[in-house]
Design a protein around this motif. Sequence first.
Motif, PDB file in Angstrom:
ATOM      1  N   PHE A 153       1.195   3.510  -8.603  1.00  0.00           N
ATOM      2  CA  PHE A 153       2.663   3.547  -8.513  1.00  0.00           C
ATOM      3  C   PHE A 153       3.235   2.581  -7.477  1.00  0.00           C
TER       4      PHE A 153
ATOM      5  N   ALA B 297      -4.267   3.977  -2.353  1.00  0.00           N
ATOM      6  CA  ALA B 297      -5.158   3.964  -1.190  1.00  0.00           C
ATOM      7  C   ALA B 297      -6.599   3.627  -1.576  1.00  0.00           C
ATOM      8  N   HIS B 298      -6.949   3.861  -2.839  1.00  0.00           N
ATOM      9  CA  HIS B 298      -8.267   3.464  -3.347  1.00  0.00           C
ATOM     10  C   HIS B 298      -8.006   2.587  -4.568  1.00  0.00           C
TER      11      HIS B 298
ATOM     12  N   LEU C 150       0.854  -1.190   0.000  1.00  0.00           N
ATOM     13  CA  LEU C 150       0.000   0.000   0.000  1.00  0.00           C
ATOM     14  C   LEU C 150       0.891   1.240   0.000  1.00  0.00           C
ATOM     15  N   GLY C 151       0.510   2.254  -0.758  1.00  0.00           N
ATOM     16  CA  GLY C 151       1.330   3.463  -0.759  1.00  0.00           C
ATOM     17  C   GLY C 151       0.850   4.457  -1.788  1.00  0.00           C
ATOM     18  N   ASN C 152       1.812   5.132  -2.430  1.00  0.00           N
ATOM     19  CA  ASN C 152       1.502   6.217  -3.344  1.00  0.00           C
ATOM     20  C   ASN C 152       0.536   5.757  -4.433  1.00  0.00           C
TER      21      ASN C 152
END
Lengths: 216, 218
Positions: free
Chosen positions: A123, A98-99, A93-95
């Motif tokens: 990304f 999140a959705h 999970l990251g840049n």
Amino acid sequence: MTSFDSTKVAEIHRQLHAHLPSDSALRVKALESLLVEKGMVTAETLDAWVEAYSEKIGPKRGAHVVAKAWCDADFKARLLDDAASAIRELGYLGNATAHLKAVENTATVHNLVVCTLCSCYPFSLLGVAPNWYKTAAYRSRAVRDPRGVLAEFGVSLADDVAVHVWDSTAELRYLVVPQRPAGTEALSEAELAKLVTRNAMIGTDRDLAAQPGEGA
Amino acid sequence: MDGAHDLGGREGFGPIDVNEPEVPFHADWEGRMWAISKTTGQPDWTIDWWRHVRELIDPVDYLSRPYFDSWAQTQIAAFIDSGVLTMGEAISGKAEGALHEPQPALTVDEAVAAVSSQATRFDQPVDAPPAFSVGQSVLTASAGHSGHTRLPQYARGRRGVIHAHHGAHIMPDKSAAGREEAEHLYSVAFAAQALWPEANRNDRVFLDLWESYLEPAG
């Protein structure tokens, strides 16, 4: 203070067009040296970000997610229900993820992801987007002529296989979950991950090879 | 804005380079620009403002210059607009104004951790209930406006069906103008033939659209 003024920024662009060097490498070199001189960033930090996205963050993460979904029905159910939570379990999970929505290919559905308005891409899961994904050719044609685009990538679809094109117009990002190739029952999750191509997770590849290194 | 960036369905751009080498960056300057954009954004910029600044590049430049070059011009223009750089500094490449305290250098592991910490959520609670429900037919707005918007021209004035509701997300048209307000967001499914008559009858195109882009279809 940011102006949020379109007219002001359009005039700034016209002045930059008139005065910046035409060569892109020179433009970026001058920008970097200016930002470093002003103390806004260090060259070492930029080195670290380039290396992070060259060596650590890339489509191997997405391939791991897909292979795990093929092997673990519970994980697959979680991935299709809430992909952001599922990839958090793996630390991805990251840049821009999140959705996240995972869309699954089947015998009768093929999914294809595009961003017609800019270049949105997950990304932290797939790394830097390929250049073709960001070109006018792909962005204009993926929604209108998806079967023609797929044919250029070597994917031919029967007329009764439906193409679902996902235009990333909001902050949702998309991961295509390709079909597991037949004849891979004996492979481990790590071996399966090697079969998952970056393009398959965007949707410009469909029939994956059953052995690493075989062209699909 | 009805700019050159709104490319969906435009014709004449030709084939795709399907043999592009699978590497993150095709030149050193691309990687430098990627890293600059990840590290030097300003606190009052929004993602939608940044996208709008990119859309405001001259259309000939937008369509003809390399992709990461447009990121450079966007970053420079947004810096100048915000007063972070002067036009003179951008053109000369030499600092004129006040210098910042130098930032500590990041390691690769710290950069990887920073990517994880950038899982920015865009959903926010709102009081209003969603106006549409899954399966409902909707009609998209027929007109855009001169600011930033995420309803592409090819999907304006078209009938679709609500495929999913995602709660309320920050509304880009307002966020690009500096106002963070949330609005219900839906995935809307369009029959490809409702967009282009020549499309395969089995195909569908899905867009993520905010509530004010939509009205009930009769």
